[in-house]
Design a protein around this motif. Structure first.
Motif, PDB file in Angstrom:
ATOM      1  N   GLY A 266       0.919  -1.279   0.104  1.00  0.00           N
ATOM      2  CA  GLY A 266       0.371  -0.059  -0.349  1.00  0.00           C
ATOM      3  C   GLY A 266       0.949   0.961  -0.134  1.00  0.00           C
ATOM      4  O   GLY A 266       0.210   2.462   0.218  1.00  0.00           O
ATOM      5  N   SER A 267       2.148   0.871  -0.169  1.00  0.00           N
ATOM      6  CA  SER A 267       2.765   2.339   0.478  1.00  0.00           C
ATOM      7  C   SER A 267       3.659   2.422  -1.583  1.00  0.00           C
ATOM      8  O   SER A 267       4.419   1.577  -1.778  1.00  0.00           O
ATOM      9  N   PRO A 268       3.307   3.385  -2.240  1.00  0.00           N
ATOM     10  CA  PRO A 268       4.415   4.108  -3.024  1.00  0.00           C
ATOM     11  C   PRO A 268       5.600   3.861  -3.009  1.00  0.00           C
ATOM     12  O   PRO A 268       6.034   3.002  -4.616  1.00  0.00           O
ATOM     13  N   ALA A 269       6.656   4.077  -2.085  1.00  0.00           N
ATOM     14  CA  ALA A 269       7.740   3.956  -1.965  1.00  0.00           C
ATOM     15  C   ALA A 269       7.824   2.301  -2.095  1.00  0.00           C
ATOM     16  O   ALA A 269       8.728   1.991  -2.747  1.00  0.00           O
ATOM     17  N   HIS A 270       7.261   1.814  -1.346  1.00  0.00           N
ATOM     18  CA  HIS A 270       8.479  -0.480  -1.446  1.00  0.00           C
ATOM     19  C   HIS A 270       7.602  -0.298  -3.404  1.00  0.00           C
ATOM     20  O   HIS A 270       8.525  -1.508  -3.563  1.00  0.00           O
ATOM     21  N   LEU A 271       6.079   0.136  -3.913  1.00  0.00           N
ATOM     22  CA  LEU A 271       6.269  -0.211  -4.890  1.00  0.00           C
ATOM     23  C   LEU A 271       7.337  -0.169  -6.339  1.00  0.00           C
ATOM     24  O   LEU A 271       7.291  -0.973  -6.457  1.00  0.00           O
ATOM     25  N   ASP A 276      11.597  -2.031  -9.095  1.00  0.00           N
ATOM     26  CA  ASP A 276      12.811  -1.877  -9.038  1.00  0.00           C
ATOM     27  C   ASP A 276      14.544  -3.605  -9.540  1.00  0.00           C
ATOM     28  O   ASP A 276      15.165  -3.155  -9.263  1.00  0.00           O
ATOM     29  N   ALA A 277      13.519  -3.999  -8.491  1.00  0.00           N
ATOM     30  CA  ALA A 277      14.366  -5.820  -7.994  1.00  0.00           C
ATOM     31  C   ALA A 277      14.396  -6.102  -9.457  1.00  0.00           C
ATOM     32  O   ALA A 277      15.003  -7.453  -9.288  1.00  0.00           O
TER      33      ALA A 277
END
Length: 291
Positions: A266-271, A276-277
């Motif tokens: 639910g986090s834009p930064a985590h998305l 990027d992985a």
């Protein structure tokens, strides 16, 4: 390539896979369970925040969205339609049915033909589509013969309401039984670098060319901590300037070409971090350390 290009001497993994030999998707997708609240019940974000997150995932190249009728319930499917309908031509929607919810973390298998048919048709209405690309039996109902459950989904496929059929949370014996009835396009089992109980199921999927969608690819959050030097995952992450979560996702992508992780957040930064992985190239040494 992602930000890790050139930081390893391993083999760059294939970034796409064709589900059932025809639905080409980017292997790293997005799961929508984390758009719902604790116990997969109610909303987690405001509608605007959830819509923005879904649109950003597609902007970043995600072409596989994993959802279910009981995430919310109903909420995740409705948010997908609100955010993305009319859908891009290359977007593959995967949803699930066969479970009734009575509260947070309360799940009840409901595999009778009339249940499955009603659930599928309700998903089509919420998703605003006439056909769902991939419809997965969320749980096998032990009170109903598997052949009857799969037969109902096959009928829905013949009617054009389902394009391909998948399974969720199955043993190797159950998968082999299913293969005597029809050829599943996908299997979705719990699997990650720390939880490999479904390894035999993954191996069968690889043999058969069946897509394998690991749920809890980040260990339900246990693999998203910052880098350090304590564990093999953290040591590999430190060598690449990555996070533990990125290493966990890269390991899945390297593990088998049929693996399609769909991490949710639910986090834009985590998305952004998760997506990027795909650019993280693990070496043979890295893979050996993680084994």
């Amino acid at each position: 390539m992602g930000p890790f290009a050139g930081k390893g001497t391993g083999t760059v993994v294939g970034t796409t896979f064709e589900i059932a030999g025809e639905l080409r998707v980017r292997r790293l997708g997005y799961g929508t369970a984390q758009l719902t609240g604790p116990g997969y019940w109610g909303p987690r974000l405001t509608p605007g925040e959830a819509v923005a997150l879904l649109r950003r995932a597609v902007e970043r190249g995600v072409t596989l969205l994993d959802t279910a009728d009981n995430y919310g319930p109903d909420i995740a499917e409705e948010l997908i339609a609100q955010a993305l309908h009319p859908y891009p031509g290359d977007l593959v929607l995967a949803t699930k049915g066969g479970v009734i919810r009575t509260g947070p973390d309360k799940w009840h298998a409901a595999g009778r033909p009339e249940n499955l048919r009603a659930m599928c048709e309700a998903s089509l209405r919420r998703l605003r589509t006439e056909t769902v690309d991939l419809y997965q039996l969320h749980r096998i109902d032990p009170a109903v013969p598997l052949a009857d459950q799969l037969g109902t989904l096959a009928e829905l496929r013949e009617e054009g309401k389902i394009r391909h059929i998948g399974l969720d949370t199955v043993t190797l014996d159950q998968l082999d039984e299913a293969l005597t009835v029809l050829r599943p396009a996908s299997v979705q089992n719990r699997f990650n670098v720390l939880d490999r109980e479904s390894e035999p199921v993954l191996e069968r999927c690889a043999e058969q060319g069946i897509a394998f969608l690991p749920w809890f690819p980040l260990g339900n959050g246990s693999l998203t901590t910052g880098t350090g030097t304590g564990t093999a995952i953290e040591r590999v992450a430190a060598r690449h300037g990555a996070t533990s979560g990125q290493v966990a996702l890269a390991w899945l992508l390297h593990r088998s070409p049929v693996v399609l992780p769909t991490p949710g957040t639910g986090s834009p930064a985590h998305l952004e971090e998760n997506l990027d992985a795909v650019g993280l190239v693990l070496t043979a040494e890295d893979m050996h350390a993680l084994e």
